[in-house]
Motif scaffolding. Sequence first.
Motif, short mmCIF file in Angstrom:
data_model
loop_
_atom_site.label_atom_id
_atom_site.label_comp_id
_atom_site.label_asym_id
_atom_site.label_seq_id
_atom_site.Cartn_x
_atom_site.Cartn_y
_atom_site.Cartn_z
N GLY A 238 0.81 -1.21 0.00
CA GLY A 238 0.00 0.00 0.00
C GLY A 238 0.84 1.25 0.00
N LEU A 239 1.91 1.25 0.81
CA LEU A 239 2.77 2.41 0.91
C LEU A 239 3.45 2.72 -0.41
N LEU A 240 3.96 1.70 -1.09
CA LEU A 240 4.63 1.90 -2.37
C LEU A 240 3.62 2.04 -3.50
N GLY A 241 2.54 1.27 -3.44
CA GLY A 241 1.54 1.32 -4.50
C GLY A 241 0.83 2.65 -4.57
N GLY A 242 0.69 3.33 -3.44
CA GLY A 242 0.02 4.63 -3.43
C GLY A 242 0.76 5.69 -4.22
N LEU A 243 2.07 5.51 -4.40
CA LEU A 243 2.83 6.45 -5.22
C LEU A 243 2.39 6.37 -6.67
N VAL A 244 1.85 5.23 -7.06
CA VAL A 244 1.49 5.01 -8.45
C VAL A 244 -0.02 5.15 -8.66
N ASP A 245 -0.82 4.40 -7.89
CA ASP A 245 -2.26 4.35 -8.16
C ASP A 245 -3.00 3.90 -6.91
N VAL A 246 -3.72 4.82 -6.28
CA VAL A 246 -4.46 4.50 -5.06
C VAL A 246 -5.58 3.52 -5.34
N ASP A 247 -6.25 3.67 -6.48
CA ASP A 247 -7.39 2.81 -6.79
C ASP A 247 -6.99 1.34 -6.90
N SER A 248 -5.80 1.07 -7.45
CA SER A 248 -5.36 -0.33 -7.57
C SER A 248 -5.14 -0.94 -6.19
N VAL A 249 -4.64 -0.15 -5.25
CA VAL A 249 -4.47 -0.63 -3.88
C VAL A 249 -5.83 -0.89 -3.24
N ALA A 250 -6.81 -0.02 -3.53
CA ALA A 250 -8.17 -0.22 -3.01
C ALA A 250 -8.73 -1.55 -3.48
N VAL A 251 -8.56 -1.84 -4.77
CA VAL A 251 -9.06 -3.09 -5.32
C VAL A 251 -8.34 -4.28 -4.69
N ALA A 252 -7.02 -4.19 -4.58
CA ALA A 252 -6.23 -5.28 -4.02
C ALA A 252 -6.61 -5.54 -2.56
N ALA A 253 -6.75 -4.48 -1.78
CA ALA A 253 -7.10 -4.63 -0.36
C ALA A 253 -8.47 -5.27 -0.20
N ALA A 254 -9.44 -4.82 -1.01
CA ALA A 254 -10.79 -5.37 -0.92
C ALA A 254 -10.82 -6.85 -1.29
N ARG A 255 -10.09 -7.20 -2.33
CA ARG A 255 -10.08 -8.61 -2.77
C ARG A 255 -9.41 -9.51 -1.74
N LEU A 256 -8.29 -9.05 -1.17
CA LEU A 256 -7.59 -9.86 -0.17
C LEU A 256 -8.44 -10.05 1.07
N HIS A 257 -9.19 -9.00 1.45
CA HIS A 257 -10.07 -9.13 2.61
C HIS A 257 -11.21 -10.10 2.32
N GLN A 258 -11.79 -10.02 1.13
CA GLN A 258 -12.87 -10.92 0.75
C GLN A 258 -12.41 -12.37 0.73
N GLN A 259 -11.16 -12.57 0.32
CA GLN A 259 -10.63 -13.94 0.24
C GLN A 259 -10.13 -14.46 1.58
N GLY A 260 -10.22 -13.65 2.62
CA GLY A 260 -9.78 -14.06 3.93
C GLY A 260 -8.28 -14.03 4.12
N LEU A 261 -7.57 -13.36 3.22
CA LEU A 261 -6.11 -13.29 3.30
C LEU A 261 -5.64 -12.08 4.09
N ALA A 262 -6.55 -11.19 4.43
CA ALA A 262 -6.21 -10.01 5.23
C ALA A 262 -7.42 -9.64 6.07
N ASP A 263 -7.18 -9.27 7.34
CA ASP A 263 -8.30 -8.86 8.18
C ASP A 263 -8.63 -7.39 7.90
N LEU A 264 -9.68 -6.89 8.58
CA LEU A 264 -10.12 -5.52 8.34
C LEU A 264 -9.02 -4.51 8.63
N GLY A 265 -8.28 -4.72 9.71
CA GLY A 265 -7.23 -3.79 10.08
C GLY A 265 -6.14 -3.69 9.03
N ALA A 266 -5.68 -4.87 8.55
CA ALA A 266 -4.61 -4.88 7.55
C ALA A 266 -5.08 -4.30 6.22
N ALA A 267 -6.30 -4.65 5.79
CA ALA A 267 -6.81 -4.17 4.51
C ALA A 267 -7.05 -2.67 4.54
#
Length: 268
Positions: A191-220
Amino acid sequence: KFGVVSVILVPILPTAAMPYLGGLAPRTLGLLVVLLSAVSLAGYLLVRIYGRRRGWALAGMLGGLVSSTAVTLSFSGKARAVPALARALAVGVLLASSILYLRGLVVIGILDRALAYHLAPRLAGLFAIGLAFAALHFRAEKGREPADEVSLGNPVELGRAASLAFLFAVVVLASKLAQARLGTLGLWSVGLLGGLVDVDSVAVAAARLHQQGLADLGAASGAFLLATLSNLVFKAGAVFVVGGPKLARIVLPGFGIIALATALALAW
């Protein structure tokens, strides 16, 4: 020139990613040049219709729906060329950067409602802070019309847009080299590095990882907030380096408070 570049030149640029461009494709950079020029042109037209006070504010709001980074780069270049427009342009930059939080919330809400509910109060607070600073400077700009007293400069400066796109590519390359050397230190690092390029792509990645159970709410949620923070730091650097001291004195205090509030949201 703008029509030739956007209609004829950009479509024939290669679409393959180039390592020396930070993994970006030449066509992507070409589209960025067109986007930066289009933001400047839209601002010019809106100022002609509504005056500089409302025109640059509207341009910032509308541009923020697409890319607050593009708005910041374009408006910073304009502020350097025409310092008398600095406060009006600063309002546009602050509004575009505020819209980013609502745009991100909508993107996440479409993909992951639970994560959106978790982030909503935090992003709403950040949006409110940015909006308050924009309103403050918008009021300060009142009474400084008419716009024709100040030259608006060239509405479409392709050379400046190209140089800003090159700067963006350099930052992308640097961030990817840093990630390659340091390794992926978890979702927050992405997220820290990806935000330099595209915030929306990080939003998509965080949401998908949380949906898949690979990240909890805090991490996402933390990954997305860090992405907005790193994006804010990049835009602050653009304001300082590209926009010059006059624009920086107006915009950076607001950015600083937003950054502090983001840090508090991360700890919450």
